[in-house]
Design a protein around this motif. Structure first.
Motif, PDB file in Angstrom:
ATOM      1  N   ALA A   1       0.828  -1.202   0.000  1.00 59.86           N
ATOM      2  CA  ALA A   1       0.000   0.000   0.000  1.00 59.86           C
ATOM      3  C   ALA A   1       0.869   1.261   0.000  1.00 59.86           C
ATOM      4  O   ALA A   1       1.987   1.262   0.501  1.00 59.86           O
ATOM      5  N   VAL A   2       0.327   2.347  -0.586  1.00 66.75           N
ATOM      6  CA  VAL A   2       1.068   3.615  -0.634  1.00 66.75           C
ATOM      7  C   VAL A   2       0.200   4.758  -0.113  1.00 66.75           C
ATOM      8  O   VAL A   2      -1.020   4.659  -0.073  1.00 66.75           O
ATOM      9  N   VAL A   3       0.862   5.828   0.295  1.00 67.41           N
ATOM     10  CA  VAL A   3       0.168   7.061   0.659  1.00 67.41           C
ATOM     11  C   VAL A   3       0.697   8.148  -0.272  1.00 67.41           C
ATOM     12  O   VAL A   3       1.904   8.359  -0.358  1.00 67.41           O
ATOM     13  N   VAL A   4      -0.199   8.816  -0.976  1.00 66.77           N
ATOM     14  CA  VAL A   4       0.209   9.871  -1.900  1.00 66.77           C
ATOM     15  C   VAL A   4      -0.520  11.158  -1.512  1.00 66.77           C
ATOM     16  O   VAL A   4      -1.689  11.123  -1.160  1.00 66.77           O
ATOM     17  N   ALA A   5       0.191  12.277  -1.519  1.00 62.20           N
ATOM     18  CA  ALA A   5      -0.460  13.554  -1.234  1.00 62.20           C
ATOM     19  C   ALA A   5       0.196  14.654  -2.054  1.00 62.20           C
ATOM     20  O   ALA A   5       1.382  14.560  -2.392  1.00 62.20           O
ATOM     21  N   ILE A   6      -0.588  15.667  -2.359  1.00 58.81           N
ATOM     22  CA  ILE A   6      -0.034  16.810  -3.089  1.00 58.81           C
ATOM     23  C   ILE A   6       1.015  17.485  -2.201  1.00 58.81           C
ATOM     24  O   ILE A   6       2.091  17.851  -2.648  1.00 58.81           O
ATOM     25  N   HIS A   7       0.643  17.669  -0.875  1.00 57.91           N
ATOM     26  CA  HIS A   7       1.647  18.107   0.094  1.00 57.91           C
ATOM     27  C   HIS A   7       1.650  17.078   1.208  1.00 57.91           C
ATOM     28  O   HIS A   7       0.706  16.993   1.982  1.00 57.91           O
ATOM     29  N   LEU A   8       2.688  16.288   1.262  1.00 59.12           N
ATOM     30  CA  LEU A   8       2.761  15.202   2.239  1.00 59.12           C
ATOM     31  C   LEU A   8       3.488  15.710   3.482  1.00 59.12           C
ATOM     32  O   LEU A   8       4.705  15.760   3.519  1.00 59.12           O
ATOM     33  N   ASP A   9       2.699  16.143   4.476  1.00 58.48           N
ATOM     34  CA  ASP A   9       3.288  16.706   5.687  1.00 58.48           C
ATOM     35  C   ASP A   9       2.550  16.143   6.908  1.00 58.48           C
ATOM     36  O   ASP A   9       1.941  16.876   7.684  1.00 58.48           O
ATOM     37  N   PRO A  10       2.538  14.804   7.063  1.00 57.31           N
ATOM     38  CA  PRO A  10       1.683  14.188   8.082  1.00 57.31           C
ATOM     39  C   PRO A  10       2.243  14.304   9.500  1.00 57.31           C
ATOM     40  O   PRO A  10       3.442  14.508   9.692  1.00 57.31           O
TER      41      PRO A  10
END
Lengths: 214, 264
Positions: free
Chosen positions: A163-172
């Motif tokens: 599984a992957v996590v994709v974000a336009i701004h990845l700042d978790p």
């Protein structure tokens, strides 16, 4: 004891509930049930059984009784009884890992997911908005955020390491994939300026730009 | 038929009560008939901020319990005609009333007043649920602190869940000098996270402390920057388009800050 006192049929909108008195031998119950069903064979044909209610019968014994009713008297078992649903979930939780990574069921969320909100889905999640600090997104598949991810995201929550996590701004606040957990470094760090993708690579969560300029 | 506006924040001490008193007074000065309801039962201070503490006979719980009529509990402001306060009970707690009773109460107030402002208590429990029960609109107050913004975000989520969508944002106690130095969260970042419309920015101003302690809302003080900010907010609430007072200044520091960040 007379048979009709031992077993009672109660009709509801959804189907028939069978109430059986506790502390009786299974053979006795079986005999009485067959006797009762025999008397009104036509009536019970095609009827829906919701559940058997008895405090002392085991699940296995209930299943045997249901089998008799289904096979010999052509009754239907209503599958939506709560105990059966619970079983299904438990089974899936234990052995099956959601593998729909390239395709599979997906939930779309429109708008900002805010602090205190928790999203869980047994598939992929796509968020058309931001995920704010204090929010939690948990998916058995991938998580895609078409905005800024500032909260907690857990992809492949039941063990899928693909599984992957994709974000336009990845700042978790925190990033979890399967059994792996990552968090941003303490203190000041460079905020992401390009869309990024997080995945597991040699047993750590690895973040890379998602649009590679090659 | 009037409009019920709840003023809320989640976090305590960000200026809900001060905001309620000032917006209430401001709206009255514009010629509207306004009632301010203190929903902070057990920890009331709207009456103190408005300088009406010594006039309280009946309170909101008395009205709900049927001890008195609504009109008897409403306190007329000492300076402005058309401004009334419904005080909270000090000897009871938030569980003394329920959302249905609150809704009934605000519906009754709506019939006689143009605006009914509800000063919401901090937190997300019973008191909050009571305060938002009868509201038509919501104003979220926050300060430029991470904790206040986080709580505001939570509150916005809860407001949306309660179908009070499109709340407006007031950023309170902004200190231009600190933002300039990058020591305080800037306005753009806050709007970016909270994703709701801004209705006002109130600078951190010592005239607020002075006027609060005197029991005179700062909105009435002509040469106060914060007072001017509240006057603008009240005009925006009535639907008027008002430019932001220190827009040049605000613009200036945002662009400066952007430059600082892009060099990093």
């Amino acid at each position: 004891m007379i048979g009709k006192d031992i077993i009672e049929f109660k009709g509801t909108k959804n189907g028939i509930y069978i109430h059986i008195k506790p502390d009786l031998k299974f053979e006795k119950i079986e005999a009485v049930l067959i006797e009762k069903m025999e008397k009104a064979k036509c009536f019970f044909k095609g009827a829906k059984i919701c559940d058997i209610k008895c405090d002392t019968l085991s699940e296995e014994e209930k299943r045997l009784l249901k089998n008799i009713m289904v096979s010999q008297y052509e009754m239907d078992i209503e599958n939506k009884t709560p105990d059966i649903i619970e079983e299904d979930i438990n089974q899936r939780g234990n052995d099956e890992i959601f593998t729909g990574i390239t395709e599979g069921k997906t939930k779309f969320i429109k708008g900002t997911v805010r602090s205190g909100q928790r999203l869980y889905y047994e598939g992929n999640i796509v968020i058309l908005g931001d995920v704010n600090p204090g929010a939690q997104i948990i998916a058995l598949g991938n998580i895609i955020v078409m905005g800024t991810l500032r909260g907690i995201a857990h992809a492949g929550a039941n063990g899928n390491q693909e599984a992957v996590v994709v974000a336009i701004h990845l700042d978790p606040t925190q990033l979890r994939i399967a059994d792996f957990i990552a968090r941003p470094p303490d203190g000041d760090y460079e905020k992401p300026s390009v869309p990024e993708l997080a995945k597991i690579k040699s047993d750590t969560i690895y973040i890379e730009p998602y649009l590679l300029k090659k | 038929m009037g409009e019920v506006i709840v003023i809320t924040s989640g976090k305590g001490g960000v200026g809900k009560t001060t905001t309620a008193a000032n917006i209430g007074t401001g709206l009255t000065k514009l010629g509207h008939k306004v009632a301010i309801v203190d929903a902070d039962i057990g920890l009331r201070n709207l009456d103190v901020v408005m300088g009406l503490e010594n006039r309280i006979v009946y309170d909101i719980v008395d009205v709900v319990d049927g001890v008195c009529r609504l009109k008897q509990a409403l306190i007329k402001d000492k300076r402005y005609d058309g401004l009334y306060l419904l005080p909270a009970a000090q000897t009871r707690d938030k569980n003394a009333i329920n959302p249905e009773q609150m809704q009934k109460l605000t519906n009754e107030l709506k019939e006689t007043f143009d605006f009914v402002l509800i000063d919401c208590p901090a937190g997300i429990e019973q008191g909050f649920k009571n305060a938002i029960a009868g509201a038509d609109r919501a104003i979220v107050v926050t300060t430029p602190e991470i904790s206040a913004v986080r709580d505001a975000d939570r509150i916005i989520g809860l407001l949306e869940a309660a179908e009070l969508s499109d709340p407006k944002l007031i950023i309170n106690r902004i200190r231009v000098d600190m933002v300039k130095k990058g020591e305080m969260m800037n306005i753009e970042d806050m709007i970016d996270i909270l994703a709701i419309d801004l209705i006002g920015i109130v600078p951190d101003d010592e005239t607020i402390v002075i006027s609060t302690n005197k029991g005179e809302p700062v909105v009435t003080v002509q040469n106060s920057l914060a007072g001017q900010a509240y006057r603008n907010i009240t005009r925006r609430i009535t639907g008027e388009e008002v430019p932001y007072i220190n827009m040049e200044e605000v613009d200036g520091f945002i662009t400066k800050l952007k430059k600082i960040f892009s060099f990093k």
